[in-house]
Scaffold this active site. Structure first.
Site, mmCIF file in Angstrom:
data_model
loop_
_atom_site.group_PDB
_atom_site.id
_atom_site.type_symbol
_atom_site.label_atom_id
_atom_site.label_comp_id
_atom_site.label_asym_id
_atom_site.label_seq_id
_atom_site.Cartn_x
_atom_site.Cartn_y
_atom_site.Cartn_z
ATOM 1 N N LYS A 9 47.008 33.312 35.857
ATOM 2 C CA LYS A 9 47.026 33.065 34.341
ATOM 3 C C LYS A 9 46.803 32.346 33.867
ATOM 4 O O LYS A 9 47.033 30.433 34.451
ATOM 5 C CB LYS A 9 48.173 33.682 34.100
ATOM 6 C CG LYS A 9 48.644 35.272 34.121
ATOM 7 C CD LYS A 9 49.375 35.841 33.284
ATOM 8 C CE LYS A 9 50.204 37.376 33.916
ATOM 9 N NZ LYS A 9 51.336 38.018 32.728
ATOM 10 N N TYR A 49 45.088 44.714 28.861
ATOM 11 C CA TYR A 49 45.903 44.570 28.509
ATOM 12 C C TYR A 49 46.402 46.599 27.375
ATOM 13 O O TYR A 49 47.524 46.548 26.433
ATOM 14 C CB TYR A 49 47.130 44.076 28.028
ATOM 15 C CG TYR A 49 46.920 42.574 29.118
ATOM 16 C CD1 TYR A 49 48.700 42.863 30.064
ATOM 17 C CD2 TYR A 49 47.008 41.308 29.112
ATOM 18 C CE1 TYR A 49 48.340 42.407 31.094
ATOM 19 C CE2 TYR A 49 46.919 40.707 30.015
ATOM 20 C CZ TYR A 49 48.354 40.325 31.063
ATOM 21 O OH TYR A 49 48.315 40.089 31.974
ATOM 22 N N ASN A 112 54.223 33.966 32.747
ATOM 23 C CA ASN A 112 54.995 34.501 34.049
ATOM 24 C C ASN A 112 53.415 34.348 35.047
ATOM 25 O O ASN A 112 53.361 35.048 36.554
ATOM 26 C CB ASN A 112 55.467 35.795 34.092
ATOM 27 C CG ASN A 112 54.445 36.886 33.754
ATOM 28 O OD1 ASN A 112 53.686 37.041 33.533
ATOM 29 N ND2 ASN A 112 55.002 38.279 33.442
ATOM 30 N N HIS A 115 48.971 37.451 37.821
ATOM 31 C CA HIS A 115 48.651 39.052 36.995
ATOM 32 C C HIS A 115 48.315 40.126 38.819
ATOM 33 O O HIS A 115 47.811 39.396 39.260
ATOM 34 C CB HIS A 115 47.813 39.645 35.881
ATOM 35 C CG HIS A 115 47.267 40.942 35.874
ATOM 36 N ND1 HIS A 115 48.219 42.263 35.067
ATOM 37 C CD2 HIS A 115 46.418 41.930 36.668
ATOM 38 C CE1 HIS A 115 47.337 43.360 35.012
ATOM 39 N NE2 HIS A 115 46.722 43.290 36.098
ATOM 40 N N GLU A 126 40.269 47.280 36.235
ATOM 41 C CA GLU A 126 40.434 46.446 36.158
ATOM 42 C C GLU A 126 39.715 44.839 36.652
ATOM 43 O O GLU A 126 38.995 44.577 36.216
ATOM 44 C CB GLU A 126 42.012 44.962 35.964
ATOM 45 C CG GLU A 126 43.170 46.093 35.433
ATOM 46 C CD GLU A 126 44.514 45.948 36.080
ATOM 47 O OE1 GLU A 126 45.487 46.367 35.068
ATOM 48 O OE2 GLU A 126 44.625 45.295 36.919
HETATM 49 P P1 IDP Z 1 53.604 42.534 34.730
HETATM 50 O O1 IDP Z 1 52.291 41.434 34.886
HETATM 51 O O2 IDP Z 1 54.409 42.475 35.732
HETATM 52 O O3 IDP Z 1 52.721 44.315 35.663
HETATM 53 P P2 IDP Z 1 53.963 44.703 32.653
HETATM 54 O O4 IDP Z 1 54.745 45.281 31.967
HETATM 55 O O5 IDP Z 1 52.256 45.582 32.005
HETATM 56 O O6 IDP Z 1 54.533 43.978 33.769
HETATM 57 O O7 IDP Z 1 53.247 43.553 30.911
HETATM 58 C C1 IDP Z 1 52.467 42.622 31.080
HETATM 59 C C2 IDP Z 1 52.647 41.274 31.076
HETATM 60 O O8 IDP Z 1 53.000 41.121 29.252
HETATM 61 C C3 IDP Z 1 53.572 40.895 31.319
HETATM 62 O O9 IDP Z 1 52.826 40.425 32.736
HETATM 63 C C4 IDP Z 1 53.849 39.359 30.500
HETATM 64 O O10 IDP Z 1 53.423 38.430 30.755
HETATM 65 C C5 IDP Z 1 53.863 40.069 29.223
HETATM 66 N N1 IDP Z 1 55.284 40.699 28.545
HETATM 67 C C6 IDP Z 1 55.525 41.915 28.483
HETATM 68 N N2 IDP Z 1 56.917 42.592 28.478
HETATM 69 C C7 IDP Z 1 57.178 41.388 27.780
HETATM 70 C C8 IDP Z 1 57.984 40.625 26.932
HETATM 71 O O11 IDP Z 1 58.675 40.895 26.564
HETATM 72 N N3 IDP Z 1 57.651 39.248 25.764
HETATM 73 C C9 IDP Z 1 56.595 38.223 26.431
HETATM 74 N N4 IDP Z 1 55.135 38.791 27.139
HETATM 75 C C10 IDP Z 1 55.812 40.184 28.038
HETATM 76 MG MG MG Z 2 51.073 45.602 34.206
#
Ligand code: IDP
Ligand code: MG
Length: 150
Positions: A9, A49, A112, A115, A126
């Site tokens: 990212k 997303y 984080n 992805h 995707e």
């Molecule tokens: P993942 O990336 O581990 O699959 P997902 O639940 O699919 O996690 O969420 C997608 C992305 O959305 C996360 O990687 C993160 O960047 C963002 N995200 C998820 N939950 C939160 C939150 O509570 N606050 C801010 N960003 C979030």
């Molecule tokens: Mg996800």
């Protein structure tokens, strides 16, 4: 052979972690079959997303993922989805296991770094959002029998 979509990212790119992150997947033995440096458009981000459209973090997530260049890849291996998700670590770096990308390199769920597709169905959807079939290369490596028992 299973394929998965993987993104470094914009935060990973800005922090100069692209090489380190790719090294972790290369080191495990997965095969890189597609890669591009690109910037996501808002429409592409909203589709990528789409499952999170009603979540409070969705607008910020779309803004962040479109805020600068990212590196998109397709990695291939038996069980590629599970292997890459394991190497990435849990969603929130606060609790991602040490040894994982997020657990070693991040501190915040909104930054984080990476992805990885969460299922083979998500991976197919995707990958087609990021790559045309011609951009995904089919090749063999002489080292393959040393990585996976034939
Ligand atoms: P993942 O990336 O581990 O699959 P997902 O639940 O699919 O996690 O969420 C997608 C992305 O959305 C996360 O990687 C993160 O960047 C963002 N995200 C998820 N939950 C939160 C939150 O509570 N606050 C801010 N960003 C979030
Ligand atoms: Mg996800």
């Amino acid at each position: 052979m299973e394929r998965t979509l993987f993104l470094v990212k914009p935060d990973g790119l800005q922090r100069g972690l692209v090489g380190e992150i790719i090294s972790r997947l290369e080191g495990r033995g997965l095969k890189l079959v597609a890669m591009k440096l690109m910037r996501m458009e808002e429409d592409q981000a909203r589709r990528h997303y789409g499952e999170h459209v009603d979540r409070p973090f969705f607008p910020g997530l779309v803004e962040f993922i479109t805020s600068g260049p990212l590196v998109a890849m397709v990695w291939e291996a038996d069980n590629a989805v599970e292997i890459v998700r394991g190497t990435i670590g849990g969603t929130d770096p606060v609790s991602s296991a040490p040894g994982t990308i997020r657990g070693d390199l991040g501190v915040n769920i909104g930054r984080n770094l990476v992805h990885g597709s969460d299922s083979t169905e998500s991976a197919q959807r995707e990958i087609s959002l990021f790559f045309s079939p011609q951009e995904i290369l089919d090749y063999s490596r002489s080292v393959d029998p040393w990585i996976t028992e034939p």
